[in-house]
Design an enzyme around this catalytic site. Structure first.
Site, PDB file in Angstrom:
ATOM      1  CE1 TYR A  10      -3.803  -2.410   5.095  1.00 39.53           C
ATOM      2  CE2 TYR A  10      -3.223  -0.115   4.654  1.00 39.53           C
ATOM      3  CZ  TYR A  10      -3.623  -1.365   4.204  1.00 39.53           C
ATOM      4  OH  TYR A  10      -3.848  -1.556   2.865  1.00 39.53           O
ATOM      5  CB  SER A  50      -0.859  -0.015   1.268  1.00 32.86           C
ATOM      6  OG  SER A  50      -1.460   1.247   1.482  1.00 32.86           O
ATOM      7  CE  LYS A  53      -1.664  -4.365   3.049  1.00 32.90           C
ATOM      8  NZ  LYS A  53      -1.849  -5.580   2.215  1.00 32.90           N
TER       9      LYS A  53
HETATM   10  N1  LIG Z   1      -8.725  -0.204  -1.011  1.00 30.09           N
HETATM   11  C1  LIG Z   1      -7.632   0.513  -0.889  1.00 30.09           C
HETATM   12  O1  LIG Z   1      -7.694   1.767  -0.953  1.00 30.09           O
HETATM   13  C2  LIG Z   1      -6.284  -0.130  -0.710  1.00 30.09           C
HETATM   14  C3  LIG Z   1      -5.160   0.705  -0.662  1.00 30.09           C
HETATM   15  C4  LIG Z   1      -3.904   0.133  -0.523  1.00 30.09           C
HETATM   16  C5  LIG Z   1      -3.776  -1.238  -0.406  1.00 30.09           C
HETATM   17  N2  LIG Z   1      -4.888  -2.034  -0.455  1.00 30.09           N
HETATM   18  C6  LIG Z   1      -4.669  -3.471  -0.316  1.00 30.09           C
HETATM   19  O2  LIG Z   1      -5.236  -4.140  -1.432  1.00 30.09           O
HETATM   20  C7  LIG Z   1      -5.738  -5.427  -1.028  1.00 30.09           C
HETATM   21  C8  LIG Z   1      -7.210  -5.537  -1.416  1.00 30.09           C
HETATM   22  O3  LIG Z   1      -7.927  -4.493  -0.777  1.00 30.09           O
HETATM   23  P1  LIG Z   1      -9.478  -4.205  -1.043  1.00 30.09           P
HETATM   24  O4  LIG Z   1      -9.663  -2.752  -0.799  1.00 30.09           O
HETATM   25  O5  LIG Z   1      -9.923  -4.802  -2.326  1.00 30.09           O
HETATM   26  O6  LIG Z   1     -10.108  -5.013   0.216  1.00 30.09           O
HETATM   27  P2  LIG Z   1     -11.588  -5.585   0.469  1.00 30.09           P
HETATM   28  O7  LIG Z   1     -11.724  -5.674   1.954  1.00 30.09           O
HETATM   29  O8  LIG Z   1     -12.589  -4.779  -0.270  1.00 30.09           O
HETATM   30  O9  LIG Z   1     -11.528  -7.039  -0.140  1.00 30.09           O
HETATM   31  C9  LIG Z   1     -10.644  -7.971   0.438  1.00 30.09           C
HETATM   32  C10 LIG Z   1     -11.045  -9.381   0.068  1.00 30.09           C
HETATM   33  O10 LIG Z   1     -10.155 -10.245   0.771  1.00 30.09           O
HETATM   34  C11 LIG Z   1     -10.889 -11.276   1.401  1.00 30.09           C
HETATM   35  N3  LIG Z   1     -10.180 -11.721   2.607  1.00 30.09           N
HETATM   36  C12 LIG Z   1     -10.050 -11.074   3.788  1.00 30.09           C
HETATM   37  N4  LIG Z   1      -9.358 -11.830   4.652  1.00 30.09           N
HETATM   38  C13 LIG Z   1      -9.030 -12.965   4.004  1.00 30.09           C
HETATM   39  C14 LIG Z   1      -8.324 -14.129   4.373  1.00 30.09           C
HETATM   40  N5  LIG Z   1      -7.843 -14.282   5.608  1.00 30.09           N
HETATM   41  N6  LIG Z   1      -8.162 -15.100   3.444  1.00 30.09           N
HETATM   42  C15 LIG Z   1      -8.671 -14.963   2.200  1.00 30.09           C
HETATM   43  N7  LIG Z   1      -9.370 -13.900   1.807  1.00 30.09           N
HETATM   44  C16 LIG Z   1      -9.554 -12.900   2.692  1.00 30.09           C
HETATM   45  C17 LIG Z   1     -12.239 -10.658   1.720  1.00 30.09           C
HETATM   46  O11 LIG Z   1     -13.240 -11.661   1.887  1.00 30.09           O
HETATM   47  C18 LIG Z   1     -12.456  -9.762   0.505  1.00 30.09           C
HETATM   48  O12 LIG Z   1     -13.088 -10.469  -0.537  1.00 30.09           O
HETATM   49  C19 LIG Z   1      -5.479  -5.516   0.474  1.00 30.09           C
HETATM   50  O13 LIG Z   1      -4.283  -6.213   0.714  1.00 30.09           O
HETATM   51  C20 LIG Z   1      -5.345  -4.071   0.889  1.00 30.09           C
HETATM   52  O14 LIG Z   1      -4.591  -3.915   2.075  1.00 30.09           O
HETATM   53  C21 LIG Z   1      -6.126  -1.500  -0.589  1.00 30.09           C
END
Ligand SMILES: NC(=O)c1ccc[n+]([C@@H]2O[C@H](COP(=O)([O-])OP(=O)(O)OC[C@H]3O[C@@H](n4cnc5c(N)ncnc54)[C@H](O)[C@@H]3O)[C@@H](O)[C@H]2O)c1
Length: 257
Positions: free
Chosen positions: A161, A148, A165
């Protein structure tokens, strides 16, 4: 049935958000895709969406924090889709935590998913990549981890968090060095503020609206999940064969590394 021509990718946390967008993009690029998620119903829906569009996909129920489950899910993917070429360690948790509020239970839960989950994924993918015949110095496998912009610079109220990361960038660099001679690349993508269920919850937990983040982004718009999926498609393709150990920021210009 095994298909030796089609490349196979597994995307964790692909039931919604960024993972879903990555799965759709990879399927569109010709990969057979394994949709792995804790939420099997959502995973089934994404796999059905891909199949409906003419692609190839399966769904797998997976908790990435469980090492045995991860190995089984990767093996199932290789058996059902006929190979294993790319792992996208996308699943993650995004807690907002004031320093005083972090508990040992929260620490264990978040680190088990965000950090240990990636390690088990790397191990399980390696088991498959080592079985593959290799011509010269060709790349035989790719591992792509979700960090991230909060893993590049420390973010306010994200002690847990951001730490997790940062760790993802660390394990990406180490795995890249350790696995390079086997023809395996390991990279990470660092999204910014992406419109997903996770980010909408983070905004609420921080007492903000999604629009409040816009001034932090140089390009002056929030990210769509597909902005990130395009970068992952590049990292999964042979166009990135000479890149390893890197974190690619795709945050619209929030952090400049
Ligand atoms: N959304 C953002 O702005 C953002 C920014 C930077 C990084 N990220 C990173 O990108 C990735 C995806 O984020 P997102 O926003 O799509 O998240 P989200 O919460 O919308 O979706 C995450 C998915 O992961 C699944 N999940 C959660 N725990 C799990 C586990 N233990 N095993 C298997 N599946 C699991 C959930 O069921 C969900 O379908 C994450 O690693 C997050 O930290 C997101």
């Amino acid at each position: 049935m095994a298909n030796t021509n089609t490349k196979v990718a597994m995307v964790t946390g692909a039931g919604q958000g960024i993972g879903r967008a990555i799965a759709l993009r990879l399927a569109n690029a010709g990969f057979a895709v394994s949709i792995a998620d804790l939420n099997l119903e959502n995973a089934n829906n994404v796999a059905a969406e891909i199949e409906h569009a003419g692609g190839k996909a399966i769904s797998v129920e997976l908790n990435v924090a469980d090492r045995d489950e991860f190995f089984k899910a990767v093996q199932t993917t290789a058996d059902k889709l006929g190979g294993f070429d790319v792992l996208v360690n996308n699943a993650g948790l995004g807690p907002v935590t004031k320093i005083k509020d972090v508990t040992p239970e929260m620490f264990t839960k978040v680190m088990n998913v965000n950090v240990a989950g990636d390690m088990w994924g790397i191990q399980a993918a390696l088991e498959q990549f080592e079985k593959k015949p290799r011509q010269g110095k060709e790349v035989v496998g790719k591992i792509i981890n979700a960090t991230s912009q909060a893993g590049v610079r420390g973010n306010k109220n994200e002690l847990l968090y951001s730490s997790s990361k940062f760790a993802v960038r660390g394990l990406t660099q180490v795995a890249a060095r350790d696995l390079a001679k086997q023809g395996i690349t390991v990279n990470a993508y660092a999204p910014g503020i992406v419109d997903t269920p996770m980010m909408r919850k983070i905004a609420v937990d921080q007492g903000l609206t999604m629009g409040d983040y816009e001034p932090l982004v140089a390009l002056n718009r929030l990210s769509d999940p597909d902005d990130v999926a395009k970068v992952v498609e590049f990292l999964a393709s042979d166009k990135s064969d000479y890149i390893t150990g890197q974190t690619i920021l795709c945050d619209g210009g929030m952090q400049f590394a």
